[in-house]
Design an enzyme around this catalytic site. Structure first.
Site, short mmCIF file in Angstrom:
data_model
loop_
_atom_site.label_atom_id
_atom_site.label_comp_id
_atom_site.label_asym_id
_atom_site.label_seq_id
_atom_site.Cartn_x
_atom_site.Cartn_y
_atom_site.Cartn_z
N CYS A 72 0.85 -1.18 0.00
CA CYS A 72 0.00 0.00 0.00
C CYS A 72 0.89 1.23 0.00
O CYS A 72 2.11 1.14 0.11
CB CYS A 72 -0.90 0.00 1.23
SG CYS A 72 0.03 0.09 2.79
N GLU A 119 0.73 -0.45 16.48
CA GLU A 119 -0.13 0.68 16.13
C GLU A 119 -1.04 1.05 17.30
O GLU A 119 -1.26 2.24 17.58
CB GLU A 119 -0.97 0.36 14.89
CG GLU A 119 -1.86 1.54 14.47
CD GLU A 119 -2.80 1.21 13.33
OE1 GLU A 119 -3.88 1.84 13.27
OE2 GLU A 119 -2.48 0.33 12.50
#
Length: 311
Positions: free
Chosen positions: A12, A126
């Site tokens: 990505c 994260e």
């Protein structure tokens, strides 16, 4: 046996940017370049960067003074940023801009004194970084993963509450948790746009569309990759046998017994070179026709920091 390739698949924009930051820093400043945590969760990528001179560490106290350090695509807490600043380390931030967007939402809630709920997996880098954006001791920041977690959640002020999500979750499961939050806390506020990133959504949609056309699915990605794990789980949920593999060497011939069509996809941190090696191995094991399944085109690009742009 036909081989059907999912689209989109693999890297990505956030992963591309993070890898480019490490590569550009090595090219401009030379080795060693220190990287806090794996810059992306893929063993092949990390090993290639190690060979080029990147040194991966888990904490800043492993980084020598006067060094260059790169924060991984998963983001870091405010405390980590402050530590790097206090030591005068030269920092390049490879945090995905879509993760930074979530950080800003939490920062705003903290500043206002609103409580915040993060939907995510405990222990994921994260999640640790996002939880670490909240500093208001008068408020509160809470982590939930399932509707059952929501049912047990107690907050100080349900009338001033917001939620955000980890960017790499299962779209379907996250929707269930959001529904539970809205039912349990009717005044809870969410982001204007879903925090699950476009690449996570697109890769899950591609697997969902393809799973009915194949007997089995190979997901190229490392075991510590959240989005790769979600792809495997989704493929199984919609009826295909699914296997998460780091590379072609992990394919077992027994998996292909009776398989007339096999799908191949890759997590957002897995490079196309690994997909091609999987195709080669499948051909050796009897694969014949290789076809690209049509999917959503991606044209998102995230720029590297100006100082690292190589002319």
């Amino acid at each position: 046996m036909n081989i059907l390739l999912a689209n989109p698949r693999g890297f990505c924009a956030g992963v591309d940017r993070a890898i480019s930051i490490v590569e550009s820093a090595l090219e401009k400043f030379g080795a060693p370049i220190y990287v806090r945590h794996e810059v992306v969760h893929n063993r092949y990528v990390v090993n290639k960067l190690k060979e080029a001179g990147a040194v991966f560490v888990e904490e800043l106290d492993e980084v020598p003074d006067d060094s260059i350090v790169i924060f991984s695509a998963h983001g870091v807490s405010k405390a980590v940023r402050e530590m790097a600043k206090s030591r005068a380390l030269k920092v390049f931030d490879a945090t995905c801009p879509l993760v930074t967007k979530v950080h800003m939402e939490v920062h705003r809630a903290s500043r206002k004194g609103s409580e915040a709920v993060l939907i995510g997996h405990a222990g994921h880098p994260e999640v640790i970084g996002t939880m670490g954006q909240y500093e208001n001791r008068e408020g509160g920041m809470y982590l939930v993963e399932t509707p059952e977690d929501v049912a047990k959640l107690k907050v100080k002020n349900p009338d001033d509450l917001c939620f955000v999500t980890q960017t790499t979750l299962s779209v379907d499961e996250t929707s269930d948790v959001i529904d539970a939050l809205r039912a349990h806390f009717p005044k809870i506020q969410g982001p204007r746009k879903d925090d699950i990133c476009y690449a996570t959504q697109n890769r899950q949609d591609a697997v969902r569309e393809m799973a009915g056309l194949v007997d089995a699915m190979l997901v190229v990605g490392s075991r510590n990759s959240s989005n790769s794990n979600r792809l495997r789980e989704l493929a199984e949920k919609v009826g295909a046998k699914a296997y998460l593999i780091d590379d072609a060497s992990m394919i077992e011939a027994d998996w292909l017994a009776g398989v007339e069509a096999i799908g191949v996809t890759a997590g957002a941190s897995a490079p196309e070179v690994l997909v091609q090696s999987v195709i080669t191995r499948l051909r050796e094991l009897g694969g014949k026709v290789v076809a690209e399944h049509p999917g959503r085109e991606e044209n998102v690009v995230f720029e590297v920091p100006p100082e690292l742009r190589i002319l």
